[in-house]
Design an enzyme around this catalytic site. Structure first.
Site, PDB file in Angstrom:
ATOM      1  CD  GLN A  99      32.294  32.558  32.873  1.00 40.74           C
ATOM      2  OE1 GLN A  99      31.356  32.839  33.617  1.00 40.74           O
ATOM      3  NE2 GLN A  99      33.131  33.467  32.434  1.00 40.74           N
ATOM      4  CD  GLU A 110      30.648  37.207  33.711  1.00 44.34           C
ATOM      5  OE1 GLU A 110      31.870  37.109  33.537  1.00 44.34           O
ATOM      6  OE2 GLU A 110      29.985  36.424  34.420  1.00 44.34           O
ATOM      7  CB  SER A 161      36.551  30.174  39.096  1.00 48.39           C
ATOM      8  OG  SER A 161      36.093  31.440  38.725  1.00 48.39           O
ATOM      9  CD  GLU A 171      38.069  43.821  46.867  1.00 50.38           C
ATOM     10  OE1 GLU A 171      37.524  42.952  46.164  1.00 50.38           O
ATOM     11  OE2 GLU A 171      37.591  44.205  47.958  1.00 50.38           O
ATOM     12  CB  SER A 187      26.720  29.692  37.417  1.00 49.61           C
ATOM     13  OG  SER A 187      27.380  30.518  38.341  1.00 49.61           O
TER      14      SER A 187
HETATM   15  C1  LIG Z   1      27.466  33.774  42.521  1.00 46.55           C
HETATM   16  C2  LIG Z   1      28.755  33.411  41.839  1.00 46.55           C
HETATM   17  C3  LIG Z   1      28.717  32.775  40.606  1.00 46.55           C
HETATM   18  C4  LIG Z   1      29.918  32.427  39.976  1.00 46.55           C
HETATM   19  N1  LIG Z   1      29.853  31.764  38.761  1.00 46.55           N
HETATM   20  C5  LIG Z   1      30.988  31.383  38.156  1.00 46.55           C
HETATM   21  C6  LIG Z   1      30.949  30.628  36.929  1.00 46.55           C
HETATM   22  O1  LIG Z   1      29.867  30.308  36.394  1.00 46.55           O
HETATM   23  N2  LIG Z   1      32.105  30.242  36.365  1.00 46.55           N
HETATM   24  C7  LIG Z   1      33.327  30.576  36.886  1.00 46.55           C
HETATM   25  O2  LIG Z   1      34.336  30.223  36.286  1.00 46.55           O
HETATM   26  N3  LIG Z   1      33.406  31.273  38.045  1.00 46.55           N
HETATM   27  C8  LIG Z   1      32.274  31.681  38.692  1.00 46.55           C
HETATM   28  N4  LIG Z   1      32.341  32.370  39.883  1.00 46.55           N
HETATM   29  C9  LIG Z   1      33.661  32.597  40.488  1.00 46.55           C
HETATM   30  C10 LIG Z   1      34.145  34.037  40.458  1.00 46.55           C
HETATM   31  O3  LIG Z   1      34.500  34.440  39.162  1.00 46.55           O
HETATM   32  C11 LIG Z   1      35.323  34.133  41.436  1.00 46.55           C
HETATM   33  O4  LIG Z   1      34.846  33.835  42.738  1.00 46.55           O
HETATM   34  C12 LIG Z   1      35.951  35.499  41.428  1.00 46.55           C
HETATM   35  O5  LIG Z   1      36.615  35.745  40.218  1.00 46.55           O
HETATM   36  C13 LIG Z   1      36.950  35.676  42.602  1.00 46.55           C
HETATM   37  O6  LIG Z   1      37.870  34.639  42.635  1.00 46.55           O
HETATM   38  P1  LIG Z   1      38.139  33.800  43.981  1.00 46.55           P
HETATM   39  O7  LIG Z   1      36.833  33.401  44.544  1.00 46.55           O
HETATM   40  O8  LIG Z   1      39.127  32.766  43.669  1.00 46.55           O
HETATM   41  O9  LIG Z   1      38.767  34.865  44.991  1.00 46.55           O
HETATM   42  P2  LIG Z   1      40.281  35.346  45.044  1.00 46.55           P
HETATM   43  O10 LIG Z   1      40.747  35.651  43.655  1.00 46.55           O
HETATM   44  O11 LIG Z   1      41.069  34.356  45.825  1.00 46.55           O
HETATM   45  O12 LIG Z   1      40.162  36.694  45.834  1.00 46.55           O
HETATM   46  C14 LIG Z   1      40.070  36.761  47.264  1.00 46.55           C
HETATM   47  C15 LIG Z   1      40.055  38.228  47.685  1.00 46.55           C
HETATM   48  O13 LIG Z   1      41.310  38.864  47.294  1.00 46.55           O
HETATM   49  C16 LIG Z   1      41.052  40.018  46.498  1.00 46.55           C
HETATM   50  N5  LIG Z   1      42.102  40.131  45.468  1.00 46.55           N
HETATM   51  C17 LIG Z   1      42.594  39.141  44.686  1.00 46.55           C
HETATM   52  N6  LIG Z   1      43.520  39.624  43.832  1.00 46.55           N
HETATM   53  C18 LIG Z   1      43.621  40.967  44.066  1.00 46.55           C
HETATM   54  C19 LIG Z   1      44.398  42.035  43.501  1.00 46.55           C
HETATM   55  N7  LIG Z   1      45.261  41.806  42.488  1.00 46.55           N
HETATM   56  N8  LIG Z   1      44.197  43.289  43.968  1.00 46.55           N
HETATM   57  C20 LIG Z   1      43.311  43.532  44.980  1.00 46.55           C
HETATM   58  N9  LIG Z   1      42.568  42.555  45.574  1.00 46.55           N
HETATM   59  C21 LIG Z   1      42.703  41.295  45.109  1.00 46.55           C
HETATM   60  C22 LIG Z   1      39.704  39.746  45.859  1.00 46.55           C
HETATM   61  O14 LIG Z   1      39.065  40.966  45.473  1.00 46.55           O
HETATM   62  C23 LIG Z   1      38.955  39.027  46.988  1.00 46.55           C
HETATM   63  O15 LIG Z   1      38.436  39.962  47.892  1.00 46.55           O
HETATM   64  C24 LIG Z   1      31.174  32.743  40.561  1.00 46.55           C
HETATM   65  C25 LIG Z   1      31.210  33.377  41.799  1.00 46.55           C
HETATM   66  C26 LIG Z   1      30.014  33.708  42.441  1.00 46.55           C
HETATM   67  C27 LIG Z   1      30.094  34.393  43.782  1.00 46.55           C
END
Ligand SMILES: Cc1cc2nc3c(=O)[nH]c(=O)nc-3n(C[C@H](O)[C@H](O)[C@H](O)COP(=O)(O)OP(=O)(O)OC[C@H]3O[C@@H](n4cnc5c(N)ncnc54)[C@H](O)[C@@H]3O)c2cc1C
Length: 398
Positions: free
Chosen positions: A130, A248, A133, A381, A165
Site C-alpha cells: 500500500q 482496513e 504514506s 488521534e 509494509s
Molecule cells: C506498523 C506500521 C505499518 C504501516 N504500514 C503502512 C503501509 O503499508 N502503507 C502506508 O502507506 N503507510 C503505512 N504506515 C504509515 C501510517 O499510516 C502512518 O504512520 C500514520 O498514518 C501516521 O502518519 P505519520 O507517521 O506521518 O505521523 P503524523 O501524521 O506526522 O502524526 C504525528 C503525530 O501527530 C498527530 N496528529 C497528526 N494530525 C493530527 C490531527 N489533525 N489531530 C490530532 N493529532 C494529529 C498524530 O496522531 C501523531 O501522534 C504504517 C505505519 C506503521 C506504524
C-alpha cells in the site's frame, strides 16, 4: 443480530476446522518462532501456504465466484477468520491485497481490472503493498506529493512513499498520486496500481525495533504506469483511497479478538506458574485486577465487532464503528502486552534462542510490535477526530 450459527454455517465451520486440522504444515511452529531472523524463508513459506489454501477453495470466502472467490456470506467470512485464529494457522501473506485492494477493486474497479488482478491476489501469485504514506504525508494524507504526469497513454510517476509494509516482497503497489498540482489538495489525486518490477522503482527496507524489516521506503523515478491502471477517474482518487481505509479499519477486528483471547488465556496460565515474591503472580491482587480488566475488554471488543459486522452485512461497507474498534483494540493490546512484561519480569526480555525464553520470546516481540498499533491504519488521534466529526457531529479538525 442473531449470534447463533445456522446449520449451513455450522457445516461450513466444521468443514473448515477439519481441513485446517489436517493441513497446517508442521514446519509452521519453527518458522513462527524465528519470525524476524528468516524473513525470506517465512515469506516463501506463507506464500506457498496461501496458494495451498486457495487451491482448496479457502481464500476469498466472501468474494464473488466469477473472480475466484467462494461467494459465501459475510458471516461465513467471519467464521473463516475466527477458525484461522483459533487454530493458530499461518496467516495469509497477501493481506493488503485481500483485505484492502480486493474489496476496493470489487467496488470501484472496472471489469478488466477485476479480471486481471483479483484471482492473482487470492492465489498469492501477485503480492501487494500500500503506497499511501510519504515523509510529509501520513495523518494528513491529502498533502502527498508523489506526482504523476500524463505522457500519452501512460502516467510518469516521481516521488517517495514510506512505511510501505511488504514493499520488499511486493509485485504491485496500490496507492495515491498527485495528478493535478493546481487543484485543492483533496481533488487532484488519482488512485493507481503500480507494477513494482517497473524500471525506476527502488525499495529500501527500514529496520524496526523488533529487529524485523516489515516496512520500507519506496522511491519512484520516472516510473511509467499505463493509463488502464487508474482505478476510478483521474483526479477523483480521494474517495477511493478513503474507501480502502474503511475496509482496513472495519475488517481487521474479526481475527484479532480470537488472537487476543488466546493470548490472555496464555497469560493467565503464565501468571499461575510464575513466581513473584515466593508465590504465584496470579495471587498478586494487582495482577489479578489487570488480567480481569483485559479479559473484560476483549469481550467488549468481540461484541463491538459483531456490531461492525451487522452494519457491513446491511450496507456493504464498514462505518465509523471501524474507528471505535481501531482505537479500542490498539490501546487495549498495548495494555495487555505491558501487563505481560510485568508478569514475566526479566524473562520477558529473553529472545527465542534462550532456553529460558517463554513462548520462544514472542511476548517481547508482541510488546515492541504493539507500539505501532496506535499509529498504523490511522493514529488514535485521527480515529478520535473521525468519531468526533462523523459520529458526534463536531466540527472538522482540518
Ligand atoms: C506498523 C506500521 C505499518 C504501516 N504500514 C503502512 C503501509 O503499508 N502503507 C502506508 O502507506 N503507510 C503505512 N504506515 C504509515 C501510517 O499510516 C502512518 O504512520 C500514520 O498514518 C501516521 O502518519 P505519520 O507517521 O506521518 O505521523 P503524523 O501524521 O506526522 O502524526 C504525528 C503525530 O501527530 C498527530 N496528529 C497528526 N494530525 C493530527 C490531527 N489533525 N489531530 C490530532 N493529532 C494529529 C498524530 O496522531 C501523531 O501522534 C504504517 C505505519 C506503521 C506504524
Amino acid at each position: 443480530m442473531d449470534l447463533n450459527l445456522t446449520p449451513d454455517e455450522q457445516r461450513f465451520r466444521d468443514e473448515f476446522r477439519a481441513w485446517l486440522e489436517s493441513n497446517i504444515p508442521e514446519g509452521w511452529v519453527k518458522i513462527q518462532s524465528h519470525a524476524h531472523e528468516s524473513s525470506q524463508e517465512r515469506f516463501e513459506f506463507l506464500r506457498a501456504w496461501q496458494k495451498k489454501m486457495y487451491e482448496a477453495g479457502w481464500v476469498g470466502i466472501h468474494w464473488p465466484i466469477e473472480y475466484g472467490g467462494r461467494g459465501a456470506s459475510l458471516i461465513e467470512q467471519t467464521i473463516f477468520i475466527e477458525e484461522m485464529a483459533r487454530a493458530a494457522a499461518p496467516p495469509l501473506i497477501n493481506v493488503l491485497g485481500l483485505s484492502l485492494l480486493g474489496p476496493t477493486l470489487i467496488a470501484y474497479g472496472n471489469e478488466d481490472q477485476k479480471k486481471r488482478f483479483l484471482a492473482n491476489i487470492l492465489s498469492a501469485d501477485e503480492i501487494w503493498c500500500q503506497g499511501y504514506s510519504e515523509p510529509n504525508a501520513g495523518s494528513d494524507l491529502a498533502s502527498l506529493r508523489t506526482e504523476a504526469v500524463r505522457d500519452g497513454d501512460h502516467f510518469v510517476v516521481n516521488g517517495q512513499k514510506t512505511w510501505t509494509s511488504f514493499g520488499h516482497y511486493a509485485d504491485w503497489c496500490f496507492g495515491v498520486v498527485r495528478t493535478d498540482a493546481d487543484a485543492p489538495k483533496h481533488k487532484g489525486l488519482t488512485y493507481v496500481l503500480i507494477d513494482m518490477h517497473s524500471p525506476g522503482v527502488k525499495v529500501r527496507p527500514l529496520k524496526q525495533m523488533t529487529g524485523e524489516s516489515e516496512f520500507n521506503e519506496v522511491f519512484f523515478e520516472n516510473v511509467r504506469v499505463p493509463i488502464e491502471n487508474v482505478v476510478g477517474r483521474v483526479n477523483d482518487g480521494w474517495n477511493i483511497a478513503i474507501a480502502t481505509l474503511m475496509f482496513e479499519r472495519g475488517t481487521l477486528g474479526a481475527s484479532l479478538q480470537i488472537t487476543f483471547k488466546r493470548q490472555i488465556e496464555r497469560l493467565i496460565e503464565i501468571a499461575r506458574t510464575t513466581d513473584r515474591g515466593g508465590r504465584p503472580a496470579s495471587e498478586d491482587p494487582l495482577v489479578r485486577q489487570k488480567l480481569a480488566q483485559i479479559y473484560t475488554e476483549i469481550e467488549i471488543f468481540r461484541l463491538n465487532q459483531m456490531r461492525t459486522l451487522t452494519r457491513m452485512s446491511k450496507t456493504g461497507v464498514p462505518g465509523p464503528e471501524g474507528s471505535i474498534q481501531k482505537i479500542f483494540w490498539s490501546e487495549m493490546n498495548q495494555r495487555m502486552q505491558q501487563a505481560a512484561m510485568e508478569i514475566l519480569g526479566q524473562y520477558g526480555q529473553l529472545t527465542g534462542e534462550s532456553p529460558h525464553a517463554i513462548d520462544h520470546g514472542s511476548w517481547a516481540h508482541g510488546y515492541l510490535r504493539s507500539r505501532g498499533n496506535t499509529i498504523e491504519a490511522g493514529t488514535s488521534e485521527i480515529q478520535r477526530n473521525i468519531i468526533g466529526h462523523f459520529v458526534l457531529g463536531l466540527p472538522k479538525s482540518y
